[in-house]
Scaffold this motif. Sequence first.
Motif, PDB file in Angstrom:
ATOM      1  N   HIS A 162      39.146 -15.953  16.080  1.00 55.31           N
ATOM      2  CA  HIS A 162      39.775 -16.728  15.011  1.00 55.31           C
ATOM      3  C   HIS A 162      39.374 -18.201  15.172  1.00 55.31           C
ATOM      4  CE1 HIS A 162      42.877 -18.653  12.558  1.00 55.31           C
ATOM      5  NE2 HIS A 162      43.015 -17.473  11.968  1.00 55.31           N
ATOM      6  N   PRO A 163      38.971 -18.856  14.069  1.00 52.57           N
ATOM      7  CA  PRO A 163      38.445 -20.221  14.186  1.00 52.57           C
ATOM      8  C   PRO A 163      39.466 -21.253  14.697  1.00 52.57           C
ATOM      9  CG  PRO A 163      38.571 -19.535  11.884  1.00 52.57           C
ATOM     10  CD  PRO A 163      38.893 -18.341  12.715  1.00 52.57           C
ATOM     11  N   PHE A 164      40.739 -21.083  14.370  1.00 51.64           N
ATOM     12  CA  PHE A 164      41.741 -22.076  14.783  1.00 51.64           C
ATOM     13  C   PHE A 164      42.475 -21.659  16.051  1.00 51.64           C
ATOM     14  CE2 PHE A 164      46.010 -23.949  14.661  1.00 51.64           C
ATOM     15  CZ  PHE A 164      45.678 -25.299  14.633  1.00 51.64           C
ATOM     16  N   TYR A 165      42.967 -20.414  16.076  1.00 50.35           N
ATOM     17  CA  TYR A 165      43.795 -19.964  17.188  1.00 50.35           C
ATOM     18  C   TYR A 165      43.005 -19.486  18.394  1.00 50.35           C
ATOM     19  CZ  TYR A 165      47.537 -20.308  13.817  1.00 50.35           C
ATOM     20  OH  TYR A 165      48.418 -20.778  12.889  1.00 50.35           O
ATOM     21  N   GLY A 166      41.749 -19.124  18.205  1.00 50.96           N
ATOM     22  CA  GLY A 166      40.923 -18.682  19.322  1.00 50.96           C
ATOM     23  C   GLY A 166      41.200 -17.268  19.794  1.00 50.96           C
ATOM     24  N   LYS A 167      42.035 -16.532  19.055  1.00 50.26           N
ATOM     25  CA  LYS A 167      42.367 -15.168  19.436  1.00 50.26           C
ATOM     26  C   LYS A 167      41.293 -14.204  18.930  1.00 50.26           C
ATOM     27  CE  LYS A 167      46.085 -11.829  19.138  1.00 50.26           C
ATOM     28  NZ  LYS A 167      47.449 -11.563  18.732  1.00 50.26           N
ATOM     29  N   THR A 168      41.006 -13.162  19.716  1.00 53.29           N
ATOM     30  CA  THR A 168      40.038 -12.153  19.310  1.00 53.29           C
ATOM     31  C   THR A 168      40.687 -11.191  18.322  1.00 53.29           C
ATOM     32  OG1 THR A 168      38.983 -12.312  21.471  1.00 53.29           O
ATOM     33  CG2 THR A 168      38.449 -10.386  20.139  1.00 53.29           C
ATOM     34  N   ILE A 169      40.004 -10.973  17.201  1.00 51.55           N
ATOM     35  CA  ILE A 169      40.536 -10.125  16.136  1.00 51.55           C
ATOM     36  C   ILE A 169      39.587  -8.965  15.905  1.00 51.55           C
ATOM     37  CG2 ILE A 169      41.190 -10.051  13.702  1.00 51.55           C
ATOM     38  CD1 ILE A 169      41.639 -13.078  13.903  1.00 51.55           C
ATOM     39  N   LYS A 170      40.164  -7.762  15.745  1.00 52.44           N
ATOM     40  CA  LYS A 170      39.371  -6.577  15.396  1.00 52.44           C
ATOM     41  C   LYS A 170      39.429  -6.380  13.893  1.00 52.44           C
ATOM     42  CE  LYS A 170      40.239  -3.401  19.011  1.00 52.44           C
ATOM     43  NZ  LYS A 170      40.533  -2.027  19.387  1.00 52.44           N
ATOM     44  N   THR A 171      38.274  -6.190  13.274  1.00 50.46           N
ATOM     45  CA  THR A 171      38.193  -5.921  11.843  1.00 50.46           C
ATOM     46  C   THR A 171      37.490  -4.592  11.651  1.00 50.46           C
ATOM     47  OG1 THR A 171      37.979  -8.291  11.450  1.00 50.46           O
ATOM     48  CG2 THR A 171      37.433  -6.834   9.626  1.00 50.46           C
ATOM     49  N   THR A 172      38.080  -3.708  10.848  1.00 52.10           N
ATOM     50  CA  THR A 172      37.498  -2.399  10.582  1.00 52.10           C
ATOM     51  C   THR A 172      37.177  -2.293   9.104  1.00 52.10           C
ATOM     52  OG1 THR A 172      38.813  -1.451  12.357  1.00 52.10           O
ATOM     53  CG2 THR A 172      37.839   0.085  10.800  1.00 52.10           C
ATOM     54  N   LYS A 173      35.988  -1.766   8.806  1.00 52.98           N
ATOM     55  CA  LYS A 173      35.577  -1.563   7.425  1.00 52.98           C
ATOM     56  C   LYS A 173      34.911  -0.195   7.319  1.00 52.98           C
ATOM     57  CE  LYS A 173      33.291  -3.711   3.576  1.00 52.98           C
ATOM     58  NZ  LYS A 173      32.533  -4.822   3.066  1.00 52.98           N
ATOM     59  N   LYS A 174      35.141   0.477   6.188  1.00 52.32           N
ATOM     60  CA  LYS A 174      34.561   1.797   5.966  1.00 52.32           C
ATOM     61  C   LYS A 174      33.378   1.689   5.008  1.00 52.32           C
ATOM     62  CE  LYS A 174      38.849   4.336   6.602  1.00 52.32           C
ATOM     63  NZ  LYS A 174      39.818   5.209   5.956  1.00 52.32           N
ATOM     64  N   TYR A 175      32.303   2.409   5.334  1.00 51.94           N
ATOM     65  CA  TYR A 175      31.105   2.453   4.506  1.00 51.94           C
ATOM     66  C   TYR A 175      30.787   3.896   4.150  1.00 51.94           C
ATOM     67  CZ  TYR A 175      30.295  -2.312   6.195  1.00 51.94           C
ATOM     68  OH  TYR A 175      30.423  -3.645   6.490  1.00 51.94           O
ATOM     69  N   HIS A 176      30.384   4.141   2.914  1.00 55.39           N
ATOM     70  CA  HIS A 176      29.901   5.454   2.491  1.00 55.39           C
ATOM     71  C   HIS A 176      28.401   5.480   2.742  1.00 55.39           C
ATOM     72  CE1 HIS A 176      33.456   6.933   0.120  1.00 55.39           C
ATOM     73  NE2 HIS A 176      33.796   5.692   0.401  1.00 55.39           N
ATOM     74  N   ALA A 177      27.931   6.524   3.415  1.00 54.00           N
ATOM     75  CA  ALA A 177      26.519   6.630   3.773  1.00 54.00           C
ATOM     76  C   ALA A 177      25.968   7.978   3.340  1.00 54.00           C
ATOM     77  CB  ALA A 177      26.334   6.449   5.271  1.00 54.00           C
ATOM     78  N   ASP A 178      24.686   7.998   3.010  1.00 59.31           N
ATOM     79  CA  ASP A 178      24.001   9.206   2.573  1.00 59.31           C
ATOM     80  C   ASP A 178      23.596  10.030   3.794  1.00 59.31           C
ATOM     81  OD1 ASP A 178      22.842  10.865   0.561  1.00 59.31           O
ATOM     82  OD2 ASP A 178      20.867  10.097   1.109  1.00 59.31           O
ATOM     83  N   ASP A 179      23.973  11.308   3.786  1.00 60.38           N
ATOM     84  CA  ASP A 179      23.626  12.248   4.854  1.00 60.38           C
ATOM     85  C   ASP A 179      23.130  13.534   4.187  1.00 60.38           C
ATOM     86  OD1 ASP A 179      23.388  13.677   7.191  1.00 60.38           O
ATOM     87  OD2 ASP A 179      25.529  13.955   7.490  1.00 60.38           O
ATOM     88  N   PRO A 180      21.885  13.559   3.687  1.00 59.32           N
ATOM     89  CA  PRO A 180      21.423  14.700   2.886  1.00 59.32           C
ATOM     90  C   PRO A 180      21.357  16.022   3.639  1.00 59.32           C
ATOM     91  CG  PRO A 180      19.609  13.192   3.315  1.00 59.32           C
ATOM     92  CD  PRO A 180      20.852  12.534   3.833  1.00 59.32           C
ATOM     93  N   GLU A 181      21.107  15.989   4.963  1.00 55.90           N
ATOM     94  CA  GLU A 181      20.990  17.236   5.721  1.00 55.90           C
ATOM     95  C   GLU A 181      22.309  17.655   6.367  1.00 55.90           C
ATOM     96  OE1 GLU A 181      18.055  15.461   7.941  1.00 55.90           O
ATOM     97  OE2 GLU A 181      16.745  15.473   6.203  1.00 55.90           O
ATOM     98  N   GLY A 182      23.334  16.838   6.299  1.00 59.40           N
ATOM     99  CA  GLY A 182      24.628  17.182   6.883  1.00 59.40           C
ATOM    100  C   GLY A 182      24.612  17.190   8.403  1.00 59.40           C
TER     101      GLY A 182
END
Length: 101
Positions: free
Chosen positions: A29-49
């Motif tokens: 965090h830019p002000f507090y200096g604490k480490t933050i975890k951020t999670t994001k989901k992405y859709h990805a192509d997997d043609p062969e499964g």
Amino acid sequence: MPRKTLIGTVVSNKMEKTIVVSVTRTHVHPFYGKTIKTTKKYHADDPEGLAGMGDTVEIEECKPLSKMKRFKLIRVLKKDIYTGDIPETPEDVEGAFGGEK
């Protein structure tokens, strides 16, 4: 310009030819200096499964393949050991707790 590559965990493979990958990043965090975890989901192509639930995969940015898909699967880095339900019968459950009552 190089394409963005991300490493994450597969959280869903229920769609045909598509997986949902959860990517976790840490930043300070830019002000507090604490480490933050951020999670994001992405859709990805997997043609062969190839990828399954819980697998660690590498995905790469590509041209838009659909409304949500902007990434494609490059490779599966680590397969998850647990891949399905554990079949439990009443006999197995009774035996696990020391026998009959």
